[in-house]
Design a protein around this motif. Structure first.
Motif, PDB file in Angstrom:
ATOM      1  N   VAL A 162       0.198  13.041   1.609  1.00  0.00           N
ATOM      2  CA  VAL A 162       0.722  11.670   1.612  1.00  0.00           C
ATOM      3  C   VAL A 162       0.702  11.158   0.181  1.00  0.00           C
ATOM      4  CG1 VAL A 162       0.451   9.342   2.538  1.00  0.00           C
ATOM      5  CG2 VAL A 162      -0.162  11.329   3.948  1.00  0.00           C
ATOM      6  N   THR A 163       1.884  10.862  -0.353  1.00  0.00           N
ATOM      7  CA  THR A 163       2.001  10.562  -1.781  1.00  0.00           C
ATOM      8  C   THR A 163       2.413   9.111  -2.016  1.00  0.00           C
ATOM      9  OG1 THR A 163       4.313  11.260  -1.911  1.00  0.00           O
ATOM     10  CG2 THR A 163       2.634  12.958  -2.226  1.00  0.00           C
ATOM     11  N   PRO A 164       2.090   8.547  -3.203  1.00  0.00           N
ATOM     12  CA  PRO A 164       2.388   7.150  -3.508  1.00  0.00           C
ATOM     13  C   PRO A 164       3.683   6.987  -4.288  1.00  0.00           C
ATOM     14  CG  PRO A 164       0.931   8.010  -5.169  1.00  0.00           C
ATOM     15  CD  PRO A 164       1.258   9.172  -4.244  1.00  0.00           C
ATOM     16  N   PHE A 165       3.993   5.732  -4.613  1.00  0.00           N
ATOM     17  CA  PHE A 165       5.244   5.442  -5.303  1.00  0.00           C
ATOM     18  C   PHE A 165       5.143   5.542  -6.818  1.00  0.00           C
ATOM     19  CE2 PHE A 165       3.225   1.177  -4.903  1.00  0.00           C
ATOM     20  CZ  PHE A 165       3.220   0.788  -6.235  1.00  0.00           C
ATOM     21  N   ALA A 172       2.972  14.639  -5.799  1.00  0.00           N
ATOM     22  CA  ALA A 172       3.370  15.611  -4.776  1.00  0.00           C
ATOM     23  C   ALA A 172       3.081  17.027  -5.250  1.00  0.00           C
ATOM     24  CB  ALA A 172       4.847  15.448  -4.430  1.00  0.00           C
ATOM     25  N   CYS A 173       3.448  17.309  -6.495  1.00  0.00           N
ATOM     26  CA  CYS A 173       3.337  18.688  -6.994  1.00  0.00           C
ATOM     27  C   CYS A 173       1.911  19.101  -7.316  1.00  0.00           C
ATOM     28  CB  CYS A 173       4.223  18.877  -8.220  1.00  0.00           C
ATOM     29  SG  CYS A 173       5.984  18.893  -7.825  1.00  0.00           S
ATOM     30  N   ARG A 174       1.057  18.162  -7.659  1.00  0.00           N
ATOM     31  CA  ARG A 174      -0.314  18.564  -7.943  1.00  0.00           C
ATOM     32  C   ARG A 174      -1.015  19.052  -6.684  1.00  0.00           C
ATOM     33  NH1 ARG A 174      -3.168  12.770  -9.537  1.00  0.00           N
ATOM     34  NH2 ARG A 174      -3.694  12.066  -7.439  1.00  0.00           N
ATOM     35  N   GLY A 222       3.720   3.775   6.389  1.00  0.00           N
ATOM     36  CA  GLY A 222       2.376   4.195   6.756  1.00  0.00           C
ATOM     37  C   GLY A 222       2.027   3.896   8.191  1.00  0.00           C
ATOM     38  N   ALA A 223       2.511   2.758   8.703  1.00  0.00           N
ATOM     39  CA  ALA A 223       2.120   2.329  10.038  1.00  0.00           C
ATOM     40  C   ALA A 223       2.615   3.269  11.124  1.00  0.00           C
ATOM     41  CB  ALA A 223       2.639   0.914  10.296  1.00  0.00           C
ATOM     42  N   VAL A 224       3.803   3.850  10.919  1.00  0.00           N
ATOM     43  CA  VAL A 224       4.373   4.734  11.945  1.00  0.00           C
ATOM     44  C   VAL A 224       4.240   6.196  11.530  1.00  0.00           C
ATOM     45  CG1 VAL A 224       6.463   5.348  13.217  1.00  0.00           C
ATOM     46  CG2 VAL A 224       5.978   2.942  12.705  1.00  0.00           C
ATOM     47  N   THR A 225       4.923   6.561  10.461  1.00  0.00           N
ATOM     48  CA  THR A 225       4.986   7.965  10.055  1.00  0.00           C
ATOM     49  C   THR A 225       3.652   8.447   9.501  1.00  0.00           C
ATOM     50  OG1 THR A 225       7.283   7.504   9.466  1.00  0.00           O
ATOM     51  CG2 THR A 225       6.381   9.627   8.795  1.00  0.00           C
ATOM     52  N   GLY A 226       3.051   7.638   8.619  1.00  0.00           N
ATOM     53  CA  GLY A 226       1.779   8.033   8.034  1.00  0.00           C
ATOM     54  C   GLY A 226       0.692   8.182   9.062  1.00  0.00           C
ATOM     55  N   LEU A 240      -4.337  12.638   0.267  1.00  0.00           N
ATOM     56  CA  LEU A 240      -3.693  11.318   0.180  1.00  0.00           C
ATOM     57  C   LEU A 240      -4.041  10.668  -1.147  1.00  0.00           C
ATOM     58  CD1 LEU A 240      -3.345   8.534   2.812  1.00  0.00           C
ATOM     59  CD2 LEU A 240      -4.517   7.998   0.667  1.00  0.00           C
ATOM     60  N   THR A 241      -3.035  10.105  -1.786  1.00  0.00           N
ATOM     61  CA  THR A 241      -3.231   9.245  -2.950  1.00  0.00           C
ATOM     62  C   THR A 241      -2.676   7.883  -2.587  1.00  0.00           C
ATOM     63  OG1 THR A 241      -3.036  11.088  -4.498  1.00  0.00           O
ATOM     64  CG2 THR A 241      -2.708   8.881  -5.376  1.00  0.00           C
ATOM     65  N   GLY A 242      -3.508   6.860  -2.710  1.00  0.00           N
ATOM     66  CA  GLY A 242      -3.064   5.521  -2.332  1.00  0.00           C
ATOM     67  C   GLY A 242      -4.189   4.527  -2.463  1.00  0.00           C
TER      68      GLY A 242
END
Length: 512
Positions: A162-165, A172-174, A222-226, A240-242
Motif C-alpha cells: 500500500v503506497t502513498p501519494f 512502490a519500487c522499494r 483506503g476505506a474500501v480497497t485498502g 504500508l507507507t502512510g
C-alpha cells in the motif's frame, strides 16, 4: 510581502478514458463501475479516471498473486535466473524513465527537477536486491548431539503493498524490488491520488515478460480497497507507507490473519543546529529538508531546534530564503516547489497556520495561498514559524506540507530533550562540526534514521524505518530483503543409535 510567485508555462494531460485495474498480467476494462477522478495538483484538472475497486476485485487480484506464487513459471525459477530477470526489470524501467518522469510529475505535482533526481536512482533498487538474492546463504547450525541442523529461507507468499501519494514510484519500487528478488508476488494499492505511474510500470514489466499474477494493481481508496486488501486472508505480508492512523487500522486488519508487517508511518523530524555549524549552510539544509516535495514527506524537516546563540540569525536567513523559493508549474525546470496534492491538503496547511498564530508563535514566512495564482493548482506558500514552544500543536502534530517551525535551545541536553519530545521517531538530523558531539547526540535521539550534516539521503543498502508511532520494520538494505522470507529449520539425525522412548530400561534417552 512574500516574493513567492506562481509560474505556469505548460499544460500536460493524458487520456481521460477510464482505466481499469491490472490483474493477472493484463488491464481489466473499467466497465460500468464506480470511478475515481485523478486530478493533476498543478492545475486541478481531471487527467484520468480509474476504478474504485471492490472487495471482489481485490479478491481476484490476491487469487491471481497466490496462483502465480505457486506457478512453475515463477516459483520454479532458480535464484540466478530470477536475479537476472530482476536486473532486466531495472533495465526496462531505465529505458522508460522519461515517460515515467512526466507521468509522475503530472500526477503528484512535484517539480520535474525533483522527479528526475529521485526516479533516476530507482532502477538500482532492483539491481541491489538482485545482488542480495545471489548472495543469500542459509545457515548450518551447530547443535548438541549427532545432528545436522540447517535452515532454509522460503519466500513468504503474497505481499500487499500500500503506497502513498508523495513518492508513488519510489516507494512502490522499494518494496517491489525485494518482492520479486525473493520470489514473492504482490498486489499493489497505490494512493487514490497517484495511481498512474504504478499502473504504467505494471504494464511495462508485463511486456518485459514478468509472469501473469506476479504484479497486480488495484486502485481505490483506503476505506474500501485498502481495507479489503489489508484484511484479506490470502496476504502473508503487509507493507504500508502512510499516516500513523492508516497504519494502525491496516496493521490491525492484517494482524487478524497473522500477516507479517512493515509499516513506515508519520514523522515530525527534529533538526538540531549547533552554533559551530555554518548558519548559511544550516539554512540551505533547512529549506531543502522542509520544502522538498512541498514538505509532503514523512522525514520533512518539521522542527528546527537551534542553539540560541545563532537563533535570530538562523530565523532571519531562513525566512529570507523561504520567501525567495520559486513556486509554479511542475513542468517548468525553473520551478523550485510545486503544489500540495489536493485542495484538502492545502486547507490542512492553512489550518495549521491559523493554529500557530492562535498559539502565539511568530509567522516569519509564507502562510498563504500565493497571490499570483493563475490556475486551479493546489499551491500554498512555504511557511516558517519562529518562537515556537515544543509543546505547541504546530511542534507536535504532523502537517504534511511546506511547513516548519524553529525552536531555541541553550544546552545540548535541552536540544535532545526537545528532539525526543514527540510521539514519532522516524528520522532526525544534527548539524555540528564537533565529531564527538555529533555521535553523542545521534545516539541519544530516538529515531530510526539520523543524518549528520545532511538531510533526506537514502541508499538501497541503508535500512529505513522508525521508532515509536513512526512504524515497525525496515525498508531498503538486507534487513528489508530478509523480511520477505519465512525460516524453516531442518534437523537430521546422523547417528545410528537405536531409539525407543518406551523401553523403560533404556539409559540416557533424551526427550528433546
Amino acid at each position: 510581502m512574500s516574493d513567492n510567485t506562481i509560474r505556469t508555462t505548460s499544460s500536460r494531460t493524458v487520456s481521460a478514458t477510464p482505466r481499469g485495474l491490472f490483474i493477472d498480467g493484463k488491464t481489466v476494462a473499467a466497465g460500468p463501475r464506480d470511478l475515481m477522478e485523478i486530478r493533476s495538483p498543478g492545475t486541478g484538472d481531471v487527467v484520468e479516471s480509474v476504478l474504485l475497486c471492490s472487495a471482489e476485485d481485490v479478491d481476484a487480484a490476491v487469487q491471481s498473486a497466490a496462483q502465480a506464487f505457486r506457478s512453475p513459471d515463477w516459483a520454479g525459477l532458480s535464484v540466478r535466473t530470477r536475479a537476472r530477470f530482476v536486473n532486466k526489470l531495472a533495465d526496462v524501467m531505465e529505458a522508460h524513465l522519461e515517460e515515467l518522469y512526466e507521468l509522475e510529475t503530472l500526477n503528484n505535482g512535484r517539480p520535474i527537477r525533483e522527479t528526475r533526481a529521485q526516479l533516476a536512482r530507482v532502477p538500482d533498487l532492483f539491481r541491489y536486491n538482485a545482488g542480495l538474492a545471489l548472495a543469500k546463504r542459509d545457515d548450518v547450525i551447530p547443535v548438541e548431539g549427532e545432528y545436522l541442523t540447517y535452515t532454509k529461507r522460503l519466500p513468504v507468499g503474497v505481499v500487499a503493498n500500500v503506497t502513498p501519494f508523495n513518492h508513488p514510484l519510489l516507494i512502490a519500487c522499494r518494496n517491489l524490488a525485494p518482492t520479486f528478488a525473493s520470489g514473492c508476488t504482490t498486489v499493489v494499492k497505490p494512493s487514490e491520488y497517484t495511481p498512474l505511474t504504478t499502473l504504467r510500470l505494471a504494464e511495462l514489466f508485463s511486456e518485459a515478460g514478468l509472469p501473469p499474477g506476479v504484479f497486480n494493481v488495484v486502485t481505490g481508496n483506503g476505506a474500501v480497497t485498502g481495507r479489503a486488501l489489508s484484511s484479506h486472508p490470502g496476504i502473508r505480508k503487509l507493507v504500508l507507507t502512510g499516516g500513523t492512523e492508516a497504519g494502525r487500522l491496516a496493521g490491525a486488519a492484517a494482524a487478524s490473519n497473522f500477516a507479517r508487517q512493515t509499516l513506515e508511518l508519520g514523522g515530525k523530524t527534529p533538526v538540531v543546529v549547533f552554533d559551530d555549524f555554518d548558519v548559511d549552510q544550516a539554512v540551505n539544509y533547512a529549506a531543502f529538508g522542509a520544502f522538498v516535495g512541498a514538505g509532503q514527506t514523512c522525514v520533512c524537516a518539521a522542527r528546527h531546534i537551534v542553539q540560541r546563540t545563532v537563533y535570530d540569525e538562523f530565523v532571519e536567513k531562513l525566512a529570507k530564503k523561504t520567501a525567495a523559493i520559486r513556486i509554479g508549474d511542475p513542468f517548468d525546470v525553473e520551478t523550485q516547489m510545486g503544489p500540495v496534492i489536493s485542495e484538502r491538503q492545502r486547507q490542512r496547511v492553512l489550518d495549521y497556520v491559523a493554529i500557530g498564530k492562535s498559539e502565539g508563535a511568530r509567522l516569519v514566512a509564507g502562510g498563504r495561498i500565493p497571490e499570483k495564482l493563475s490556475n486551479g493548482g493546489y499551491f500554498v506558500e512555504p511557511t516558517v514559524f519562529a518562537d515556537v514552544d515544543a509543546g505547541m500543536r504546530i511542534a507536535q502534530e504532523e502537517v504534511f506540507g511546506p511547513f516548519t517551525v524553529v525552536i531555541p535551545f541553550d544546552a545540548e541536553e535541552d536540544a535532545v530533550r526537545i528532539a525526543n519530545d514527540s510521539p514519532y521517531g522516524l528520522a532526525a538530523a544534527v548539524r555540528t562540526r564537533d565529531v564527538a558531539r555529533a555521535h553523542r547526540v545521534a545516539d541519544s535521539i530516538e529515531a530510526g534514521i539520523i543524518w549528520i550534516n545532511d538531510h533526506h539521503r537514502v541508499d538501497a543498502a541503508s535500512p529505513w524505518g522508525g521508532f515509536k508511532l513512526s512504524g515497525i520494520g525496515r525498508e531498503f538494505g538486507k534487513e528489508a530483503f530478509e523480511a520477505y522470507f519465512d525460516v524453516k529449520a531442518v534437523m537430521l539425525n546422523v547417528g545410528d543409535r537405536p531409539f525407543d522412548w518406551y523401553d523403560m530400561g533404556a539409559a540416557d534417552v533424551r526427550l528433546n
